[in-house]
Motif scaffolding. Sequence first.
Motif, PDB file in Angstrom:
ATOM      1  N   LEU A 121    -132.900 105.440 -13.866  1.00 46.74           N
ATOM      2  CA  LEU A 121    -133.103 106.363 -14.977  1.00 46.74           C
ATOM      3  C   LEU A 121    -133.644 105.595 -16.163  1.00 46.74           C
ATOM      4  CD1 LEU A 121    -129.770 107.095 -16.791  1.00 46.74           C
ATOM      5  CD2 LEU A 121    -129.758 105.806 -14.674  1.00 46.74           C
ATOM      6  N   GLU A 122    -134.193 106.330 -17.135  1.00 46.03           N
ATOM      7  CA  GLU A 122    -134.798 105.714 -18.300  1.00 46.03           C
ATOM      8  C   GLU A 122    -134.189 106.283 -19.574  1.00 46.03           C
ATOM      9  OE1 GLU A 122    -139.001 106.185 -18.256  1.00 46.03           O
ATOM     10  OE2 GLU A 122    -139.278 105.229 -16.292  1.00 46.03           O
ATOM     11  N   ALA A 123    -134.237 105.490 -20.624  1.00 45.19           N
ATOM     12  CA  ALA A 123    -133.748 105.930 -21.926  1.00 45.19           C
ATOM     13  C   ALA A 123    -134.438 105.130 -23.013  1.00 45.19           C
ATOM     14  CB  ALA A 123    -132.233 105.767 -22.024  1.00 45.19           C
ATOM     15  N   ASP A 124    -134.545 105.723 -24.201  1.00 42.06           N
ATOM     16  CA  ASP A 124    -135.125 105.006 -25.337  1.00 42.06           C
ATOM     17  C   ASP A 124    -134.143 103.996 -25.918  1.00 42.06           C
ATOM     18  OD1 ASP A 124    -137.600 106.549 -25.414  1.00 42.06           O
ATOM     19  OD2 ASP A 124    -136.361 108.215 -26.118  1.00 42.06           O
ATOM     20  N   VAL A 125    -132.869 104.338 -25.874  1.00 43.68           N
ATOM     21  CA  VAL A 125    -131.833 103.504 -26.490  1.00 43.68           C
ATOM     22  C   VAL A 125    -130.768 103.182 -25.441  1.00 43.68           C
ATOM     23  CG1 VAL A 125    -130.084 103.344 -28.303  1.00 43.68           C
ATOM     24  CG2 VAL A 125    -132.226 104.562 -28.744  1.00 43.68           C
ATOM     25  N   LEU A 126    -130.346 101.921 -25.436  1.00 41.18           N
ATOM     26  CA  LEU A 126    -129.280 101.468 -24.538  1.00 41.18           C
ATOM     27  C   LEU A 126    -128.069 101.073 -25.368  1.00 41.18           C
ATOM     28  CD1 LEU A 126    -128.200 100.511 -21.740  1.00 41.18           C
ATOM     29  CD2 LEU A 126    -129.257  98.284 -22.229  1.00 41.18           C
ATOM     30  N   VAL A 127    -126.907 101.624 -25.005  1.00 45.99           N
ATOM     31  CA  VAL A 127    -125.657 101.292 -25.697  1.00 45.99           C
ATOM     32  C   VAL A 127    -124.647 100.788 -24.668  1.00 45.99           C
ATOM     33  CG1 VAL A 127    -123.802 102.130 -27.173  1.00 45.99           C
ATOM     34  CG2 VAL A 127    -126.106 103.078 -27.428  1.00 45.99           C
ATOM     35  N   PRO A 128    -124.575  99.476 -24.443  1.00 41.79           N
ATOM     36  CA  PRO A 128    -123.526  98.932 -23.572  1.00 41.79           C
ATOM     37  C   PRO A 128    -122.168  99.013 -24.284  1.00 41.79           C
ATOM     38  CG  PRO A 128    -125.390  97.415 -23.779  1.00 41.79           C
ATOM     39  CD  PRO A 128    -125.525  98.434 -24.857  1.00 41.79           C
ATOM     40  N   ALA A 129    -121.262  99.798 -23.721  1.00 42.75           N
ATOM     41  CA  ALA A 129    -119.930  99.973 -24.315  1.00 42.75           C
ATOM     42  C   ALA A 129    -118.874  99.693 -23.259  1.00 42.75           C
ATOM     43  CB  ALA A 129    -119.787 101.388 -24.875  1.00 42.75           C
ATOM     44  N   VAL A 130    -119.034  98.545 -22.598  1.00 42.32           N
ATOM     45  CA  VAL A 130    -118.145  98.224 -21.478  1.00 42.32           C
ATOM     46  C   VAL A 130    -116.885  97.492 -21.924  1.00 42.32           C
ATOM     47  CG1 VAL A 130    -120.043  98.194 -19.832  1.00 42.32           C
ATOM     48  CG2 VAL A 130    -119.424  96.085 -20.997  1.00 42.32           C
ATOM     49  N   GLY A 131    -116.813  97.114 -23.187  1.00 46.63           N
ATOM     50  CA  GLY A 131    -115.583  96.552 -23.728  1.00 46.63           C
ATOM     51  C   GLY A 131    -115.363  95.087 -23.395  1.00 46.63           C
ATOM     52  N   GLN A 132    -114.327  94.535 -24.003  1.00 49.30           N
ATOM     53  CA  GLN A 132    -113.930  93.149 -23.748  1.00 49.30           C
ATOM     54  C   GLN A 132    -112.707  93.061 -22.838  1.00 49.30           C
ATOM     55  OE1 GLN A 132    -113.535  90.727 -27.308  1.00 49.30           O
ATOM     56  NE2 GLN A 132    -115.193  91.785 -28.362  1.00 49.30           N
ATOM     57  N   GLY A 379    -118.961  94.363 -29.209  1.00 50.88           N
ATOM     58  CA  GLY A 379    -119.713  93.177 -28.836  1.00 50.88           C
ATOM     59  C   GLY A 379    -119.134  91.918 -29.463  1.00 50.88           C
ATOM     60  N   PRO A 380    -119.912  90.833 -29.485  1.00 46.58           N
ATOM     61  CA  PRO A 380    -119.424  89.551 -29.995  1.00 46.58           C
ATOM     62  C   PRO A 380    -118.885  89.658 -31.421  1.00 46.58           C
ATOM     63  CG  PRO A 380    -121.518  89.269 -28.881  1.00 46.58           C
ATOM     64  CD  PRO A 380    -121.293  90.733 -28.969  1.00 46.58           C
ATOM     65  N   ASN A 381    -117.769  89.001 -31.655  1.00 47.24           N
ATOM     66  CA  ASN A 381    -117.150  88.893 -32.976  1.00 47.24           C
ATOM     67  C   ASN A 381    -116.811  90.242 -33.600  1.00 47.24           C
ATOM     68  OD1 ASN A 381    -119.267  86.186 -33.129  1.00 47.24           O
ATOM     69  ND2 ASN A 381    -117.073  85.897 -33.468  1.00 47.24           N
ATOM     70  N   THR A 382    -116.400  91.199 -32.760  1.00 45.34           N
ATOM     71  CA  THR A 382    -115.893  92.467 -33.303  1.00 45.34           C
ATOM     72  C   THR A 382    -114.502  92.784 -32.761  1.00 45.34           C
ATOM     73  OG1 THR A 382    -116.965  93.830 -31.581  1.00 45.34           O
ATOM     74  CG2 THR A 382    -118.213  93.407 -33.602  1.00 45.34           C
ATOM     75  N   ASN A 383    -113.849  91.808 -32.183  1.00 43.66           N
ATOM     76  CA  ASN A 383    -112.464  92.006 -31.774  1.00 43.66           C
ATOM     77  C   ASN A 383    -111.562  91.826 -32.987  1.00 43.66           C
ATOM     78  OD1 ASN A 383    -110.357  92.273 -29.626  1.00 43.66           O
ATOM     79  ND2 ASN A 383    -109.778  90.282 -30.442  1.00 43.66           N
ATOM     80  N   THR A 384    -110.417  92.441 -32.918  1.00 44.41           N
ATOM     81  CA  THR A 384    -109.460  92.310 -34.010  1.00 44.41           C
ATOM     82  C   THR A 384    -108.074  92.076 -33.435  1.00 44.41           C
ATOM     83  OG1 THR A 384    -108.322  93.508 -35.760  1.00 44.41           O
ATOM     84  CG2 THR A 384    -109.361  94.838 -34.045  1.00 44.41           C
ATOM     85  N   GLY A 385    -107.404  91.078 -33.956  1.00 47.33           N
ATOM     86  CA  GLY A 385    -106.059  90.802 -33.483  1.00 47.33           C
ATOM     87  C   GLY A 385    -104.989  91.437 -34.346  1.00 47.33           C
ATOM     88  N   GLY A 449    -116.817  75.906 -27.494  1.00 43.67           N
ATOM     89  CA  GLY A 449    -115.742  76.128 -28.429  1.00 43.67           C
ATOM     90  C   GLY A 449    -116.047  77.128 -29.521  1.00 43.67           C
ATOM     91  N   ARG A 450    -117.159  77.862 -29.410  1.00 39.69           N
ATOM     92  CA  ARG A 450    -117.472  78.904 -30.384  1.00 39.69           C
ATOM     93  C   ARG A 450    -116.478  80.048 -30.254  1.00 39.69           C
ATOM     94  NH1 ARG A 450    -122.484  80.342 -32.585  1.00 39.69           N
ATOM     95  NH2 ARG A 450    -122.009  82.471 -31.935  1.00 39.69           N
ATOM     96  N   VAL A 451    -116.039  80.578 -31.389  1.00 34.98           N
ATOM     97  CA  VAL A 451    -115.236  81.798 -31.357  1.00 34.98           C
ATOM     98  C   VAL A 451    -116.209  82.960 -31.206  1.00 34.98           C
ATOM     99  CG1 VAL A 451    -113.592  83.258 -32.574  1.00 34.98           C
ATOM    100  CG2 VAL A 451    -113.466  80.781 -32.816  1.00 34.98           C
ATOM    101  N   VAL A 452    -116.200  83.587 -30.051  1.00 33.70           N
ATOM    102  CA  VAL A 452    -117.194  84.628 -29.767  1.00 33.70           C
ATOM    103  C   VAL A 452    -116.593  86.031 -29.793  1.00 33.70           C
ATOM    104  CG1 VAL A 452    -118.613  83.071 -28.383  1.00 33.70           C
ATOM    105  CG2 VAL A 452    -116.832  84.437 -27.263  1.00 33.70           C
ATOM    106  N   THR A 453    -115.286  86.139 -29.920  1.00 31.80           N
ATOM    107  CA  THR A 453    -114.665  87.455 -29.838  1.00 31.80           C
ATOM    108  C   THR A 453    -114.287  88.030 -31.201  1.00 31.80           C
ATOM    109  OG1 THR A 453    -112.528  86.392 -29.477  1.00 31.80           O
ATOM    110  CG2 THR A 453    -113.758  87.080 -27.524  1.00 31.80           C
ATOM    111  N   ASN A 454    -113.678  87.235 -32.068  1.00 33.30           N
ATOM    112  CA  ASN A 454    -113.012  87.785 -33.244  1.00 33.30           C
ATOM    113  C   ASN A 454    -113.875  87.911 -34.478  1.00 33.30           C
ATOM    114  OD1 ASN A 454    -110.729  87.934 -31.664  1.00 33.30           O
ATOM    115  ND2 ASN A 454    -109.400  87.049 -33.206  1.00 33.30           N
ATOM    116  N   TRP A 455    -113.609  88.966 -35.227  1.00 33.16           N
ATOM    117  CA  TRP A 455    -114.174  89.183 -36.556  1.00 33.16           C
ATOM    118  C   TRP A 455    -113.336  88.400 -37.564  1.00 33.16           C
ATOM    119  CZ3 TRP A 455    -118.274  90.835 -39.022  1.00 33.16           C
ATOM    120  CH2 TRP A 455    -118.188  91.298 -40.338  1.00 33.16           C
TER     121      TRP A 455
END
Length: 476
Positions: A121-132, A379-385, A449-455
Motif C-alpha cells: 500500500l502507499e501513503a503520503d505520510v508515514l507515522v511509525p507508532a510501534v513504541g519502545q 521516538g528517540p528521547n521522548t521517554n519519560t521516567g 553510551g548515548r542516552v537515546v530514550t529519555n527526554w
Amino acid sequence: MVSVAVVGGGLGGTAVAALLRKAGFTDIVLLERAARLGGVWRDNRYPGCACDVPAPLYSYSFLPNPHWSRRYPPHHEILAYVQHCADTLGVTPHVRLNTEVTDARWDSGRWRLRTADGAELEADVLVPAVGQLSRPVVPALPGAATFAGRALHTTGWDDTVQVTGRRVAVIGTGASAIQLVPAIAGDAAHVTVFQRTAPWIVPKPDRRYGPVRRLLYRRVPGAMWPARAATLLLTWFATRAITGDALARTLVTWLSAAQRRWQVKDPALRAKVRPSIPLGCKRTLFTNAWLPALARPDVDLVTEKITAIEPAGVRTADGVLHEADLLVYGTGFTTAEFVAPMRVTGRDGIGLHETWRDGARAYLGMAVPGFPNMFLVYGPNTNTGTTSVVVFHEAQARYIVQAVRALAAGSGPLCVSPTVAARHDEEIQRRLSGSVWTGCDSWYLGPGGRVVTNWPGTGSEYIRRTARLDPADYAA
C-alpha cells in the motif's frame, strides 16, 4: 487529500489517528500487527498488571475517562479505554488488524509499505507508532533451553499458566516484577525472586473511585481537570528530583528510605532492597505491596548472580540450585531499537538503521533528516521516567496534525533540515551529559553510551516545544 499510514495501534497511534480525524482528514489507515488494539496493554496481562501513573493523566485530555475504578487502573481498564477511544473518535473504521508492516520505502514522493503477507500500500505520510515497549528482552542465560518447566516473559503472559501450588522463579525486579510477585505470592507454593539491582520504590497513593466520584466525573464537564493538573504538578516535582533539584531529590530519597524502614523489619532483607544505584538511574516504582511480599516466609529474594538455568531450576554463583516449576522473565524491553524489526528506507536508499548506527536520534523525537513525511511517535528521547507518556503521545499527535495540514495546503515533502536536527540533538545530549542516565548500565543507553530514550526535561517543556510546527525547520 493527504493519505496517512499509522503503524501501531497503541495509545500513540490511536491518538494520531483520532486527532487527524478530528481535524477533518479521512484518508487514514492504522495498521496493527495483532488481533486487537491496545499496544503494551494488550500484550501485558500478567497477574497484578496495572498502570503506575494516575488515571487522570494516563488518558487523553480530549477524551477523559469517567469510568476508572481507581487512581491506578488495572490493565484491562486501560485496554478497554483504548478501544473505547478508537470507537468513539471514529478510528475503528480505519484500522487493519493482523497486519504487520515489514518494510516502508520512500519512493517517488510517497511511502510504499509492504506487509508480512506480501500486500502493498502507499501513503503520503508515514507515522511509525510501534513504541519502545513492544519487544521483550529475554537474557541469554546458559542452559535456559534445558529448563523442564514452563518459561515465559511477563509480556505475552499465557492465561492458561497455572501458578497455584507451583514453585515460581521470577528473574528481574523492574516494573513488571514488582506487580507480579505480590499478586502471586500466597497462591504459588513458593516464589523466588532474582535481583540484579534493587529498584528505587516509593509509596503508591492508590485509592478506589467510589460511585459518587464517578458520577461527578460523568456529569460535570471538566471535573477531572483538577486531578489531572495536580498529577502533572507532582510529576514535574518528580522530574526535578531526578534532574538535579537537591530538595526534591532529598525528599524522594527520604520517602523511599522511610518506606523501607516501615515495611521491612528484617535488617538483612532491608539491606538487600536498599538501592545501590542513583535515584532515576532506572524507573522509580510506585508500590505498597512489593516489600511486604518479599518479607513473606514463602518468598525468597536472591541477590547472587545467576550462573545457569538447569532442568530443575536456577543455579546461582554460590552453588545453590533454586528449584522451580515455572520460570518468569520480568526483564523488560529492547527500548533502544525503536522501529525494529520493520525496515524503513528513506531518500537515496538509505536505511533508518544505517542512519542510526551510532545511536537513534530525531528532531523532537519525531523527524529524521533524509526521511521525508515521516513522523515517529514515542521516538528517540521522548521517554519519560516520571510522568505520563500519554502526555508526550498527545503532543506528538497534535504536531503531526500540523504537518499533515501543511502538506494538504500544498507544501512540498516535509523533511527536517539536517542542521536543525543536529542542533537539537546536540542540545539534548548536552543536557543529558553527566545526568544520572549516562552513568547507568540500563535500557536508556544506545551505541556508544548515548542516552537515546529519555527526554531531559519536563512534560510541560515538551508540550511547549511541540506546540507549533515551524516550516523553517523543514527548509532544505
